[in-house]
Design an enzyme around this catalytic site. Structure first.
Site, PDB file in Angstrom:
ATOM      1  N   CYS A   2       0.813  -1.210   0.000  1.00  0.00           N
ATOM      2  CA  CYS A   2       0.000   0.000   0.000  1.00  0.00           C
ATOM      3  C   CYS A   2       0.855   1.273   0.000  1.00  0.00           C
ATOM      4  O   CYS A   2       2.033   1.248   0.311  1.00  0.00           O
ATOM      5  CB  CYS A   2      -0.926   0.064   1.206  1.00  0.00           C
ATOM      6  SG  CYS A   2      -1.687  -1.513   1.592  1.00  0.00           S
ATOM      7  N   ARG A  27       2.377   0.911  -5.708  1.00  0.00           N
ATOM      8  CA  ARG A  27       2.473   0.110  -4.484  1.00  0.00           C
ATOM      9  C   ARG A  27       1.222  -0.737  -4.247  1.00  0.00           C
ATOM     10  O   ARG A  27       1.131  -1.457  -3.259  1.00  0.00           O
ATOM     11  CB  ARG A  27       2.675   1.037  -3.282  1.00  0.00           C
ATOM     12  CG  ARG A  27       3.869   1.942  -3.427  1.00  0.00           C
ATOM     13  CD  ARG A  27       3.907   2.949  -2.311  1.00  0.00           C
ATOM     14  NE  ARG A  27       4.215   2.310  -1.059  1.00  0.00           N
ATOM     15  CZ  ARG A  27       5.439   2.077  -0.619  1.00  0.00           C
ATOM     16  NH1 ARG A  27       6.474   2.452  -1.325  1.00  0.00           N
ATOM     17  NH2 ARG A  27       5.636   1.483   0.532  1.00  0.00           N
ATOM     18  N   TRP A  71      -2.928  -2.582  -1.403  1.00  0.00           N
ATOM     19  CA  TRP A  71      -2.597  -3.897  -1.962  1.00  0.00           C
ATOM     20  C   TRP A  71      -2.976  -4.882  -0.871  1.00  0.00           C
ATOM     21  O   TRP A  71      -2.337  -4.935   0.187  1.00  0.00           O
ATOM     22  CB  TRP A  71      -1.114  -3.986  -2.288  1.00  0.00           C
ATOM     23  CG  TRP A  71      -0.707  -5.244  -2.975  1.00  0.00           C
ATOM     24  CD1 TRP A  71      -0.849  -5.533  -4.302  1.00  0.00           C
ATOM     25  CD2 TRP A  71      -0.078  -6.387  -2.388  1.00  0.00           C
ATOM     26  NE1 TRP A  71      -0.345  -6.780  -4.566  1.00  0.00           N
ATOM     27  CE2 TRP A  71       0.129  -7.330  -3.416  1.00  0.00           C
ATOM     28  CE3 TRP A  71       0.329  -6.712  -1.088  1.00  0.00           C
ATOM     29  CZ2 TRP A  71       0.725  -8.563  -3.196  1.00  0.00           C
ATOM     30  CZ3 TRP A  71       0.923  -7.937  -0.868  1.00  0.00           C
ATOM     31  CH2 TRP A  71       1.114  -8.849  -1.908  1.00  0.00           C
ATOM     32  N   ASN A  95       0.346   1.343   6.046  1.00  0.00           N
ATOM     33  CA  ASN A  95       1.107   0.533   5.089  1.00  0.00           C
ATOM     34  C   ASN A  95       1.977  -0.413   5.920  1.00  0.00           C
ATOM     35  O   ASN A  95       2.749   0.036   6.766  1.00  0.00           O
ATOM     36  CB  ASN A  95       1.977   1.461   4.225  1.00  0.00           C
ATOM     37  CG  ASN A  95       3.106   0.723   3.507  1.00  0.00           C
ATOM     38  OD1 ASN A  95       4.201   1.245   3.368  1.00  0.00           O
ATOM     39  ND2 ASN A  95       2.858  -0.477   3.061  1.00  0.00           N
ATOM     40  N   GLY A  96       1.817  -1.713   5.681  1.00  0.00           N
ATOM     41  CA  GLY A  96       2.616  -2.692   6.425  1.00  0.00           C
ATOM     42  C   GLY A  96       1.765  -3.878   6.824  1.00  0.00           C
ATOM     43  O   GLY A  96       0.648  -4.048   6.314  1.00  0.00           O
ATOM     44  N   GLU A 462      13.917 -14.966 -16.361  1.00  0.00           N
ATOM     45  CA  GLU A 462      13.384 -13.604 -16.306  1.00  0.00           C
ATOM     46  C   GLU A 462      12.317 -13.410 -17.393  1.00  0.00           C
ATOM     47  O   GLU A 462      11.282 -12.783 -17.157  1.00  0.00           O
ATOM     48  CB  GLU A 462      14.530 -12.582 -16.426  1.00  0.00           C
ATOM     49  CG  GLU A 462      14.118 -11.135 -16.512  1.00  0.00           C
ATOM     50  CD  GLU A 462      13.292 -10.625 -15.334  1.00  0.00           C
ATOM     51  OE1 GLU A 462      13.163 -11.321 -14.313  1.00  0.00           O
ATOM     52  OE2 GLU A 462      12.736  -9.518 -15.466  1.00  0.00           O
ATOM     53  N   LYS A 466       8.416 -12.375 -16.680  1.00  0.00           N
ATOM     54  CA  LYS A 466       7.731 -11.252 -17.351  1.00  0.00           C
ATOM     55  C   LYS A 466       6.414 -11.718 -17.958  1.00  0.00           C
ATOM     56  O   LYS A 466       5.389 -11.086 -17.803  1.00  0.00           O
ATOM     57  CB  LYS A 466       8.574 -10.677 -18.485  1.00  0.00           C
ATOM     58  CG  LYS A 466       9.727  -9.764 -18.221  1.00  0.00           C
ATOM     59  CD  LYS A 466       9.445  -8.599 -17.358  1.00  0.00           C
ATOM     60  CE  LYS A 466       9.728  -9.001 -15.953  1.00  0.00           C
ATOM     61  NZ  LYS A 466       9.974  -8.205 -14.917  1.00  0.00           N
ATOM     62  N   GLU A 469       3.721 -12.573 -15.284  1.00  0.00           N
ATOM     63  CA  GLU A 469       3.190 -11.491 -14.454  1.00  0.00           C
ATOM     64  C   GLU A 469       2.273 -10.530 -15.213  1.00  0.00           C
ATOM     65  O   GLU A 469       1.359  -9.974 -14.621  1.00  0.00           O
ATOM     66  CB  GLU A 469       4.281 -10.747 -13.667  1.00  0.00           C
ATOM     67  CG  GLU A 469       5.277  -9.963 -14.443  1.00  0.00           C
ATOM     68  CD  GLU A 469       6.372  -9.352 -13.563  1.00  0.00           C
ATOM     69  OE1 GLU A 469       6.124  -9.030 -12.400  1.00  0.00           O
ATOM     70  OE2 GLU A 469       7.501  -9.187 -14.062  1.00  0.00           O
ATOM     71  N   HIS A 485      13.597 -34.299 -17.302  1.00  0.00           N
ATOM     72  CA  HIS A 485      13.349 -34.933 -16.007  1.00  0.00           C
ATOM     73  C   HIS A 485      11.980 -34.575 -15.443  1.00  0.00           C
ATOM     74  O   HIS A 485      11.760 -34.716 -14.239  1.00  0.00           O
ATOM     75  CB  HIS A 485      14.467 -34.562 -15.028  1.00  0.00           C
ATOM     76  CG  HIS A 485      15.808 -35.022 -15.491  1.00  0.00           C
ATOM     77  ND1 HIS A 485      16.119 -36.355 -15.626  1.00  0.00           N
ATOM     78  CD2 HIS A 485      16.896 -34.337 -15.909  1.00  0.00           C
ATOM     79  CE1 HIS A 485      17.363 -36.469 -16.087  1.00  0.00           C
ATOM     80  NE2 HIS A 485      17.849 -35.259 -16.270  1.00  0.00           N
ATOM     81  N   LYS A 584       4.545  -2.842  -7.528  1.00  0.00           N
ATOM     82  CA  LYS A 584       5.944  -2.637  -7.907  1.00  0.00           C
ATOM     83  C   LYS A 584       6.877  -2.752  -6.711  1.00  0.00           C
ATOM     84  O   LYS A 584       7.985  -3.240  -6.823  1.00  0.00           O
ATOM     85  CB  LYS A 584       6.099  -1.268  -8.551  1.00  0.00           C
ATOM     86  CG  LYS A 584       7.496  -1.010  -9.033  1.00  0.00           C
ATOM     87  CD  LYS A 584       7.508  -0.350 -10.374  1.00  0.00           C
ATOM     88  CE  LYS A 584       8.866  -0.463 -11.032  1.00  0.00           C
ATOM     89  NZ  LYS A 584       9.043  -1.733 -11.708  1.00  0.00           N
TER      90      LYS A 584
HETATM   91  C1  G6P Z   1       8.005  -6.772  -6.948  1.00  0.00           C
HETATM   92  C2  G6P Z   1       8.032  -6.215  -8.346  1.00  0.00           C
HETATM   93  C3  G6P Z   1       9.132  -6.888  -9.149  1.00  0.00           C
HETATM   94  C4  G6P Z   1      10.465  -6.725  -8.436  1.00  0.00           C
HETATM   95  C5  G6P Z   1      10.410  -7.252  -7.008  1.00  0.00           C
HETATM   96  C6  G6P Z   1      11.643  -6.849  -6.226  1.00  0.00           C
HETATM   97  O1  G6P Z   1       7.566  -8.082  -6.974  1.00  0.00           O
HETATM   98  O2  G6P Z   1       6.779  -6.403  -8.974  1.00  0.00           O
HETATM   99  O3  G6P Z   1       9.208  -6.290 -10.424  1.00  0.00           O
HETATM  100  O4  G6P Z   1      11.456  -7.401  -9.143  1.00  0.00           O
HETATM  101  O5  G6P Z   1       9.287  -6.690  -6.324  1.00  0.00           O
HETATM  102  O6  G6P Z   1      11.662  -5.457  -6.124  1.00  0.00           O
HETATM  103  P1  G6P Z   1      12.943  -4.606  -5.824  1.00  0.00           P
HETATM  104  O7  G6P Z   1      12.444  -3.200  -5.718  1.00  0.00           O
HETATM  105  O8  G6P Z   1      13.509  -5.109  -4.540  1.00  0.00           O
HETATM  106  O9  G6P Z   1      13.888  -4.807  -6.956  1.00  0.00           O
END
Ligand code: G6P
Length: 589
Positions: A2, A27, A71, A95-96, A462, A466, A469, A485, A584
């Site tokens: 949040c 957030r 969130w 937030n927390g 990675e 992507k 998500e 396997h 994010k």
């Molecule tokens: C969230 C974001 C990801 C990011 C991860 C770590 O899950 O959606 O895109 O890689 O957090 O975030 P940071 O700010 O620690 O790189």
């Protein structure tokens, strides 16, 4: 997680809060709410959905207010669970996560108090209201004493209509003075206006915004003074610049951020202290989450191959509960775009307690991670608006490869140059646009697979992250040799498989995996720097990227994969910038 925001000033509070909440949507964006005081009454407006849902509240009266974008952690996405939460005369945003919320709530219920939400946050309003004796600051300090967990709070009280009191414990909080008022917010962009002076609260500290005055207090409520933080609100204003989505724009920015991030770590630079640490380094542990974890894996490959120094990479949430061994000569590198990820911060605290030297690789100058680390190496990705990380991943790699070069130098070894990667990325971005034509194979698929060996495997992981998500397509990034396997059982006619091949010595081995999946009906796509491999009949389509030192190849090979995820998400009718259920910055455990 949040985002929270608050305002006390001369302007109407609602527009300030709503604009701040737009900045904080990264957030979380499950629900949104504000509380406003016009000196006589306190009004709460909340809705499920994104900030735009409360746009009509812009016209509401009141010069004091708090706001929240959520969130969901405790309790579903409902209006009742949206913040602000109120009990008696207290209204707050949080937030927390409060870990002992169930226990505290039970106590309140036994006293006959009632709750109107399923959140952990509402219990904080009860704790504060129950100890309120005419001084909101004291009540917040007293009430929060019983909390276990993390919180950034902005609290209002009906009896003190010109005041917002804030508290911070392991969730970020910035407070400051602008031209015509006082602000508080979860991050700098939400609090910044031209000419504002901003301050970052530390764990256990409080702030009081009252009338025209901003006060800070330590845990014992002694008033303290704080140093302002440096920020540049003007250069970093979000602007789509004609793009449909930020994610696509941010992929195009990769070449630029690579040149900016090319850190100059040398014996004579300002990193000379860090250089001395590298001279003593015998073992490296990397801690990170999400995309940053993948950049850590790529760095491990480069560190071990080039420097022959052992390195391990840990998902931060596992490291912190894993009782890690930190022998003498261990360097811990924490990677985090935001510098606020709760698990990464907790892992760093643990490593510090155990005596490790911490180097942070982060994109945010005033983040919590920068304050914990012994050395900070900034990536220059600029502000990344899309939730799915793209340019920040490439920027992290550039900074990590620069550390590899510096480490190699301490050992008398020569690392391949990182110069030229930015120009190569420019060409990779242009080529990558062609993967748009692959999307029909992915948009309607049940699942997708990404395979590779060594560094290619990490790029594959990675790429898979992507895709899942932002397109919500089940997907795995897998070691090409490990497919047989188990995962091979999932390949059916038409299942899309993307192979990444950038190391010549093992190209044939990954080609074998291509033959294996093709034989089971897969539609195969290839990302490679070897054009001759694209002629393989089993390959439906390919993207050719420039050939760079193979230890660094993920910085280029990931680009077509980021683009593939973007176009698949768009083809499936999603908003790639705002994927469901994600945020994010993950400031909760
Ligand atoms: C969230 C974001 C990801 C990011 C991860 C770590 O899950 O959606 O895109 O890689 O957090 O975030 P940071 O700010 O620690 O790189």
């Amino acid at each position: 997680m949040c985002g929270i925001v608050g305002y006390v000033g001369k302007r109407r509070a609602a527009p300030v809060l709503i604009d701040g909440l737009y900045e904080l949507e990264y957030r979380g964006y499950d629900s949104v709410g504000i509380a406003l005081s016009d000196g006589k009454r306190l009004k709460i407006i909340k809705k499920t959905g994104r900030v735009q849902e409360i746009e009509p509240a812009r016209e509401e009266r009141g010069n004091v207010g708090i706001g929240h974008t959520r969130w969901a952690t405790h309790g579903g996405v409902t209006e009742r669970n949206a913040h602000p939460h109120a009990f008696k005369n207290i209204v707050l945003v949080h937030n927390g996560i409060i870990e002992n919320a169930a226990f505290l709530k039970e106590e309140c219920l036994e006293r006959g108090e009632t709750f109107s939400s399923e959140t952990d946050s509402e219990v904080i309003a009860h704790l504060i209201a129950n100890v309120y004796r005419g001084d909101l600051l004291k009540a917040v300090a007293e009430g929060t004493k019983r909390l276990v967990g993390s919180y950034a709070l902005a609290v209002m009280c009906i009896e003190e209509p010109d005041t917002v009191v804030c508290a911070r414990m392991r969730s970020p909080l910035i407070a400051g003075k602008g031209k015509d008022g006082l602000v508080v917010a979860s991050d700098v962009p939400a609090a910044a206006e031209e000419g504002a002076t901003l301050f970052a609260l530390s764990d256990g500290e409080f702030a009081k915004l009252k009338g025209e005055d901003l006060f800070f207090y330590d845990a014992s409520l002694h008033e303290i003074s704080k140093e302002p933080i440096e920020f540049d609100p003007v250069d970093d204003v979000p602007d789509l610049k004609g793009y449909r989505h930020y994610m696509r724009k941010e992929i195009d920015e990769i070449p630029k951020v690579l040149s900016l991030s090319q850190a100059k770590i040398s014996r004579n630079s300002c990193f000379s202290d860090f250089y001395e640490v590298l001279c003593q380094t015998k073992y490296i542990q990397i801690v990170a989450c999400g995309t940053a974890y993948h950049s850590g894996l790529c760095a491990k490959e480069a560190i071990e191959r080039i420097c022959r120094v052992p390195a391990d990479v840990y998902v931060a949430s596992e490291y912190r509960y894993g009782d890690p061994l930190i022998p003498d000569g261990t360097l811990v590198i924490a990677i985090s775009q935001s510098g606020e990820t709760a698990d990464t911060l907790a892992a760093v605290r643990l490593a510090k307690e155990r005596g490790a030297y911490i180097a942070a690789v982060t994109n945010v100058t005033y983040s919590s991670l920068t304050r914990l680390a012994d050395t900070v190496l900034y990536t220059k990705a600029g502000r990344e608006i899309a939730v799915a990380a793209t340019k920040s991943f490439n920027a992290q790699l550039m900074t990590l490869y620069s550390i590899v070069s510096a480490l190699a130098a301490t050992l008398g070894k020569e690392a391949p140059s990182v110069g030229g990667l930015s120009a190569m990325a420019e060409s990779a971005v242009i080529t990558a646009e062609s993967v748009r034509s692959w999307t029909p194979h992915f948009a309607g698929a049940k699942s997708a697979y990404f395979i590779g060996r060594g560094a290619d495997r990490y790029a594959a992981m990675e790429g898979s992250l992507k895709l899942k998500e932002i397109s919500y397509l089940p997907s795995e990034g897998y070691a090409a040799g490990e497919l047989k396997h188990g995962t091979l059982a999932l390949i059916e006619k038409g299942t899309p498989v993307v192979a990444v091949i950038t190391r010549r010595e093992i190209a044939d081995k990954t080609m074998s995996a291509i033959h294996e999946v093709y034989a089971r009906g897969a539609t195969v796509f290839l990302v490679t720097c070897f054009p001759e491999l694209c002629k393989t009949p089993e390959v439906t389509a390919s993207a050719v990227i420039p050939e760079c030192p193979p230890e660094y190849s993920p910085i280029l090979s990931v680009i077509p994969l980021q683009m593939l995820a973007y176009y698949t998400s768009v083809a499936r009718g999603n908003n790639p910038d705002k994927p469901r259920n994600l945020a994010k910055s993950v400031t909760v455990e």
